[in-house]
Design an enzyme around this catalytic site. Structure first.
Site, short mmCIF file in Angstrom:
data_model
loop_
_atom_site.label_atom_id
_atom_site.label_comp_id
_atom_site.label_asym_id
_atom_site.label_seq_id
_atom_site.Cartn_x
_atom_site.Cartn_y
_atom_site.Cartn_z
N HIS A 212 -6.94 -5.82 1.86
CA HIS A 212 -5.91 -5.64 2.76
C HIS A 212 -5.20 -6.63 3.39
CE1 HIS A 212 -6.80 -1.07 2.18
NE2 HIS A 212 -7.86 -1.61 2.01
N ASP B 145 0.83 -1.16 -0.01
CA ASP B 145 0.04 -0.06 -0.10
C ASP B 145 0.89 1.23 -0.09
OD1 ASP B 145 -3.21 0.47 1.10
OD2 ASP B 145 -1.84 2.19 1.22
N ASN C 154 -13.01 -3.72 2.06
CA ASN C 154 -14.13 -2.64 2.32
C ASN C 154 -14.96 -2.65 0.92
OD1 ASN C 154 -13.09 -1.50 4.74
ND2 ASN C 154 -11.27 -0.53 3.36
N HIS D 272 -10.18 -5.52 -3.62
CA HIS D 272 -8.89 -5.82 -2.98
C HIS D 272 -8.98 -6.14 -1.69
CE1 HIS D 272 -9.90 -1.54 -2.60
NE2 HIS D 272 -9.51 -1.54 -1.60
P1 5GP Z 1 -9.86 1.31 0.13
O1 5GP Z 1 -10.20 2.45 1.11
O2 5GP Z 1 -10.58 1.29 -1.18
O3 5GP Z 1 -10.16 -0.08 0.88
O4 5GP Z 1 -8.27 1.38 0.14
C1 5GP Z 1 -7.64 1.74 -0.86
C2 5GP Z 1 -6.11 1.78 -0.66
O5 5GP Z 1 -5.38 1.85 -1.72
C3 5GP Z 1 -5.52 2.79 0.54
O6 5GP Z 1 -5.16 2.17 1.51
C4 5GP Z 1 -4.61 3.55 -0.17
O7 5GP Z 1 -3.51 4.01 0.41
C5 5GP Z 1 -4.18 2.58 -1.48
N1 5GP Z 1 -3.98 3.39 -2.68
C6 5GP Z 1 -4.38 4.19 -3.30
N2 5GP Z 1 -3.50 4.49 -4.48
C7 5GP Z 1 -2.66 3.90 -4.51
C8 5GP Z 1 -1.55 3.70 -5.50
O8 5GP Z 1 -1.38 4.44 -6.41
N3 5GP Z 1 -0.59 2.48 -5.09
C9 5GP Z 1 -0.78 1.93 -3.90
N4 5GP Z 1 0.37 1.13 -3.84
N5 5GP Z 1 -1.52 1.97 -3.21
C10 5GP Z 1 -2.85 2.77 -3.30
#
Ligand code: 5GP
Length: 122
Positions: free
Chosen positions: A106, A33, A91, A104
């Protein structure tokens, strides 16, 4: 919800944006992340175009689902998280604050993660 081909993870899958890859096979990519919440924070994504956990559970093939969850286990093992412990989390949608509309998981680890939900959060 229609799949957005230009979401950030779709762009990572196409190689348009770099990522710190930790695992890849025919159906799965995993990378660190960009804004880690724990010492180890990895995102595991299917290569198929699924908006969320709901979309993946409904539409992915049995092979994609099996390969995905086998990969999650392999990744946690490879990262040395099995003995100390780790947390997996997905999520879905508004109430969970899903930011990226490509399914995705985590994987969090590398420290004591505390209890999942604090009593005051109920
Ligand atoms: P969500 O809130 O959708 O479950 O989590 C999205 C995750 O994607 C967040 O933890 C955020 O830090 C990560 N993220 C967003 N943009 C990027 C990116 O360009 N590269 C990487 N490696 N992670 C990302």
């Amino acid at each position: 919800m229609a799949y957005d081909e230009n979401n950030i993870f779709a762009r990572i899958l196409r190689g348009e944006i770099p990522c710190d890859k930790v695992f890849e096979n025919e159906h799965v990519l995993a990378f660190r992340d960009i804004n880690p919440q724990t010492p180890t924070h990895v995102l595991v994504i299917p290569k198929g175009a699924y908006v969320s956990s709901d979309d993946f559970a409904e539409k992915a093939s049995d092979a994609e689902i099996a390969v995905f969850f086998r990969a999650v286990g392999q990744i946690a093992r490879d990262l040395g998280l099995v003995a100390p412990g780790y947390r997996i989390l997905a999520n879905h949608g508004r109430d969970a604050h899903q930011e990226v509309p490509h399914f995705h998981l985590h994987v969090f680890g590398g420290k004591d993660l505390g209890r999942m939900i604090k009593p005051a959060d109920k």
